[in-house]
Design a protein around this motif. Structure first.
Motif, PDB file in Angstrom:
ATOM      1  N   LYS A  60       9.756   4.236   2.122  1.00  0.00           N
ATOM      2  CA  LYS A  60       9.463   3.507   0.250  1.00  0.00           C
ATOM      3  C   LYS A  60       8.180   3.844   0.219  1.00  0.00           C
ATOM      4  O   LYS A  60       7.358   4.001  -1.293  1.00  0.00           O
ATOM      5  CB  LYS A  60      10.516   2.639   0.174  1.00  0.00           C
ATOM      6  N   ASP A  79      12.899   3.643   8.109  1.00  0.00           N
ATOM      7  CA  ASP A  79      14.124   2.625   7.218  1.00  0.00           C
ATOM      8  C   ASP A  79      13.369   2.989   5.727  1.00  0.00           C
ATOM      9  O   ASP A  79      12.830   3.683   5.293  1.00  0.00           O
ATOM     10  CB  ASP A  79      12.861   0.841   7.367  1.00  0.00           C
ATOM     11  N   HIS A 199      12.818  -9.563   6.977  1.00  0.00           N
ATOM     12  CA  HIS A 199      11.395  -9.053   6.042  1.00  0.00           C
ATOM     13  C   HIS A 199      10.825 -10.061   4.913  1.00  0.00           C
ATOM     14  O   HIS A 199      11.555 -10.355   4.126  1.00  0.00           O
ATOM     15  CB  HIS A 199      11.659  -7.865   5.546  1.00  0.00           C
ATOM     16  N   SER A 202       5.404  -8.069   1.625  1.00  0.00           N
ATOM     17  CA  SER A 202       4.658  -6.765   1.796  1.00  0.00           C
ATOM     18  C   SER A 202       2.831  -7.769   1.630  1.00  0.00           C
ATOM     19  O   SER A 202       2.386  -8.221   0.642  1.00  0.00           O
ATOM     20  CB  SER A 202       4.561  -5.878   0.431  1.00  0.00           C
ATOM     21  N   GLY A 239       5.021  -5.230   6.235  1.00  0.00           N
ATOM     22  CA  GLY A 239       4.202  -5.621   5.710  1.00  0.00           C
ATOM     23  C   GLY A 239       3.298  -6.214   5.570  1.00  0.00           C
ATOM     24  O   GLY A 239       2.351  -6.637   4.712  1.00  0.00           O
ATOM     25  N   GLU A 275       9.403  -2.510  10.612  1.00  0.00           N
ATOM     26  CA  GLU A 275       9.052  -0.755   9.302  1.00  0.00           C
ATOM     27  C   GLU A 275       7.870  -1.710   8.172  1.00  0.00           C
ATOM     28  O   GLU A 275       8.171  -1.879   7.464  1.00  0.00           O
ATOM     29  CB  GLU A 275      10.796  -1.955   8.575  1.00  0.00           C
ATOM     30  N   GLY A 277       5.253  -0.024   6.119  1.00  0.00           N
ATOM     31  CA  GLY A 277       5.321   1.535   5.864  1.00  0.00           C
ATOM     32  C   GLY A 277       3.888   1.726   4.995  1.00  0.00           C
ATOM     33  O   GLY A 277       2.876   2.319   5.198  1.00  0.00           O
ATOM     34  N   ARG A 278       2.810   0.394   4.328  1.00  0.00           N
ATOM     35  CA  ARG A 278       1.576   0.554   3.396  1.00  0.00           C
ATOM     36  C   ARG A 278       0.911   0.969   4.241  1.00  0.00           C
ATOM     37  O   ARG A 278       0.349   1.626   4.441  1.00  0.00           O
ATOM     38  CB  ARG A 278       0.873  -0.639   2.953  1.00  0.00           C
ATOM     39  N   ARG A 314       0.142   1.018  -9.872  1.00  0.00           N
ATOM     40  CA  ARG A 314      -0.423  -0.442  -9.038  1.00  0.00           C
ATOM     41  C   ARG A 314      -1.365  -1.572  -9.793  1.00  0.00           C
ATOM     42  O   ARG A 314      -1.009  -2.804  -9.902  1.00  0.00           O
ATOM     43  CB  ARG A 314      -0.630  -0.178  -7.301  1.00  0.00           C
ATOM     44  N   TYR A 318       0.654  -4.693 -10.725  1.00  0.00           N
ATOM     45  CA  TYR A 318       0.266  -6.277 -10.098  1.00  0.00           C
ATOM     46  C   TYR A 318      -1.183  -6.374  -9.740  1.00  0.00           C
ATOM     47  O   TYR A 318      -1.623  -7.141  -9.587  1.00  0.00           O
ATOM     48  CB  TYR A 318       0.526  -5.452  -8.360  1.00  0.00           C
ATOM     49  N   TYR A 375       2.624   3.448  -2.189  1.00  0.00           N
ATOM     50  CA  TYR A 375       3.139   3.189  -3.106  1.00  0.00           C
ATOM     51  C   TYR A 375       2.280   3.908  -4.582  1.00  0.00           C
ATOM     52  O   TYR A 375       2.561   3.336  -5.416  1.00  0.00           O
ATOM     53  CB  TYR A 375       3.348   1.532  -3.292  1.00  0.00           C
ATOM     54  N   MET A 379       5.907   5.950  -7.190  1.00  0.00           N
ATOM     55  CA  MET A 379       6.312   5.076  -8.199  1.00  0.00           C
ATOM     56  C   MET A 379       5.750   5.605  -9.352  1.00  0.00           C
ATOM     57  O   MET A 379       5.365   4.867 -10.219  1.00  0.00           O
ATOM     58  CB  MET A 379       5.031   3.728  -7.636  1.00  0.00           C
TER      59      MET A 379
HETATM   60  N1  LLP Z   1      11.648  -3.848   5.032  1.00  0.00           N
HETATM   61  C1  LLP Z   1      11.936  -3.811   4.142  1.00  0.00           C
HETATM   62  C2  LLP Z   1      12.620  -4.371   3.827  1.00  0.00           C
HETATM   63  C3  LLP Z   1      10.997  -3.351   2.280  1.00  0.00           C
HETATM   64  O1  LLP Z   1      11.651  -3.784   1.967  1.00  0.00           O
HETATM   65  C4  LLP Z   1       9.656  -3.298   2.393  1.00  0.00           C
HETATM   66  C5  LLP Z   1       9.277  -3.745   1.778  1.00  0.00           C
HETATM   67  C6  LLP Z   1       8.767  -2.485   3.565  1.00  0.00           C
HETATM   68  C7  LLP Z   1       9.561  -2.452   4.988  1.00  0.00           C
HETATM   69  C8  LLP Z   1       8.604  -2.096   3.834  1.00  0.00           C
HETATM   70  O2  LLP Z   1       6.959  -2.676   3.586  1.00  0.00           O
HETATM   71  P1  LLP Z   1       4.776  -2.941   3.817  1.00  0.00           P
HETATM   72  O3  LLP Z   1       5.149  -2.056   5.360  1.00  0.00           O
HETATM   73  O4  LLP Z   1       5.362  -0.871   3.174  1.00  0.00           O
HETATM   74  O5  LLP Z   1       4.524  -3.605   3.247  1.00  0.00           O
HETATM   75  N2  LLP Z   1       5.400  -1.116  -4.125  1.00  0.00           N
HETATM   76  C9  LLP Z   1       4.759  -2.605  -3.955  1.00  0.00           C
HETATM   77  C10 LLP Z   1       5.502  -2.533  -2.905  1.00  0.00           C
HETATM   78  C11 LLP Z   1       6.340  -3.084  -2.479  1.00  0.00           C
HETATM   79  C12 LLP Z   1       6.909  -3.332  -0.801  1.00  0.00           C
HETATM   80  C13 LLP Z   1       8.518  -2.894  -1.131  1.00  0.00           C
HETATM   81  N3  LLP Z   1       9.701  -3.352   0.690  1.00  0.00           N
HETATM   82  C14 LLP Z   1       3.013  -1.831  -4.143  1.00  0.00           C
HETATM   83  O6  LLP Z   1       2.618  -1.471  -4.457  1.00  0.00           O
HETATM   84  O7  LLP Z   1       2.520  -2.935  -3.586  1.00  0.00           O
END
Ligand code: LLP
Length: 421
Positions: A60, A79, A199, A202, A239, A275, A277-278, A314, A318, A375, A379
């Motif tokens: 995502k 994921d 989870h 983030s 996260g 998982e 992402g960022r 963003r 946010y 993101y 987005m």
């Molecule tokens: N796993 C699940 C179930 C999640 O919902 C998410 C993020 C991740 C992994 C990945 O999280 P990360 O490692 O990327 O933090 N649009 C927002 C962030 C939304 C995150 C949603 N879920 C932003 O621009 O800050």
């Protein structure tokens, strides 16, 4: 660390000057660095070395085919949270047994799609979802590996819109009801309960909430095993935060995160999945824009860019802070002045930064938003009928457009006018 550095007075993406890319494809555009993506993925695999693991990139954050393929070819799992993301992962060559399916609202059609195409596990988030998945699997004559996402009720101490692990959030089942829900899962046909999923949010900048959540997962693992479940896999979510500024405190490194995971969960004889992402994609990307006008307002100067909130939402959504730097390196010691940095979209929310200290900027200058690889493009929208901006990928001294800019014709031709109109 990333691979966007000034060289000979020009900001480069690896070995390519951004001015070259801008001249070839026009602004605004997103640019990603292969070396940074690869390095960030490697940090996680190193951090978990010694423990059976799979790093499942949360696509995502950035789901361009070239990005997925770059990581998939390194052995990354994925994921996914929708049928569309699953289709993207498969199209980029990732096998089903490396894809985990998360999300709070999976539909029957999506379940059928992933069961037909192959899936490593489904992370179930509620009892009704579990019942439906059981029915779909039995109808299709298959057994699907599942985890249950538990909501540990910990405060991730992040932005309220991206915190997911508090009892008031829509995600997972309350940890207090885990035994009951796992007993139900064990009774239902077509499901093979393999583990636990969690989870908590983030952009986490502290390991303490993770540790609190993982301690609860460790306790739950022992409880569920004692109740007869074969818990052999823990999905620990994503996260981990990234530095968006160069001055604020540094978020924990993947290595520290990995050490904590091993300390808290290492003795459980489980395979872990994470998982991120960022942290993989965020600092692997820039948004590059041109200054259309420098406008003097009442007591403030505006930099009006050709990028807008529809390209990078963003800050508007946010209140997020992105570092914005000139592509041509300012002379050392050059004077700074405050600017409000805005886009052309017709609402005041289209503001990237207020009173941001920048070296003197003129119309026509290029600026780069750092930390825009996650993101950002995913987005974006075509609000104000501004076509999605192109994405490009650099590897060493080569770059390629990995999503071209649509023409106005492409934009208009997606609509259909009814025959009776
Ligand atoms: N796993 C699940 C179930 C999640 O919902 C998410 C993020 C991740 C992994 C990945 O999280 P990360 O490692 O990327 O933090 N649009 C927002 C962030 C939304 C995150 C949603 N879920 C932003 O621009 O800050």
């Amino acid at each position: 660390m990333d691979h966007f550095l000034y060289r000979d007075g020009v900001l480069h993406a690896e070995d390519v000057p951004l001015t070259d890319i801008a001249a070839e494809i026009g602004t605004p555009f997103y640019i990603y660095s292969t070396a940074t993506l690869t390095r960030h993925y490697g940090l996680f695999t190193e951090a978990l070395e010694g423990m059976p693991h799979l790093v499942c990139y949360a696509l995502k954050a950035n789901s361009n085919q070239a990005v997925i393929k770059t990581l998939g070819d390194l052995g990354a799992g994925m994921d996914v949270v929708s049928g569309g993301e699953y289709a993207r992962a498969k199209a980029a060559g990732v096998p089903g047994d490396r894809i985990v399916f998360s999300g709070v609202g999976k539909t029957r059609a999506e379940m059928e799609q992933v069961l037909a195409g192959g899936i490593r596990q489904v992370n179930v988030e509620s009892e009704p979802e579990m019942e439906l998945l059981s029915r779909v699997a039995t109808d299709m004559g298959v057994t699907v590996p599942v985890t249950v996402r538990i909501n540990p009720d910990v405060d991730a101490r992040t932005h309220e819109k991206i915190a997911t692990g508090k009892a008031e959030n829509k995600f997972g089942i309350p940890i207090s009801r885990a035994s009951e829900v796992y007993a139900m899962a064990a009774r239902l046909p077509g499901l093979d309960v393999v583990g636990i999923d969690v989870h908590i949010g983030s952009q986490l900048t502290d390991l303490a909430p993770y540790e609190a959540a993982y301690e609860k997962v460790a306790d739950l693992t022992r409880t569920l095993r004692a109740e007869g479940h074969s818990i052999r896999r823990l999905d620990l979510g994503g996260g981990l935060g990234i530095p968006y500024t160069r001055t604020n405190e540094a978020p924990p490194l993947p290595l520290d995160y990995g050490a904590m995971v091993k300390r808290v969960l290492g003795g459980l004889d489980v395979e872990v999945e994470i998982e991120p992402g960022r942290l993989i994609a965020g600092n692997a990307g820039l948004l590059v824009a041109s200054v259309i006008y420098v406008k003097s307002g009442e007591g403030r100067d505006f930099l009006i860019l050709d990028a807008a909130m529809n390209d990078l939402i963003r800050p508007a959504m946010y209140g997020a802070w992105h570092d914005i730097v000139p592509v041509i390196e300012p002379a050392p010691g050059s004077e700074q002045q405050p600017y409000d940095i805005v886009g052309p979209v017709c609402e005041s929310g289209d503001t990237f930064a207020k009173q941001r200290q920048m070296p003197r900027i003129s119309a026509g200058d290029l600026v780069a938003f750092r930390s825009a690889g996650a993101y950002g493009a995913v987005m974006s929208s075509e609000y104000n009928s501004r076509p999605l901006i192109p994405e490009a990928l650099v590897k060493g001294d080569q770059f390629a457009v990995i999503r071209p800019r649509p023409s106005y014709e492409d934009l208009i031709n997606r609509d259909r006018v009814p025959s009776w109109l």
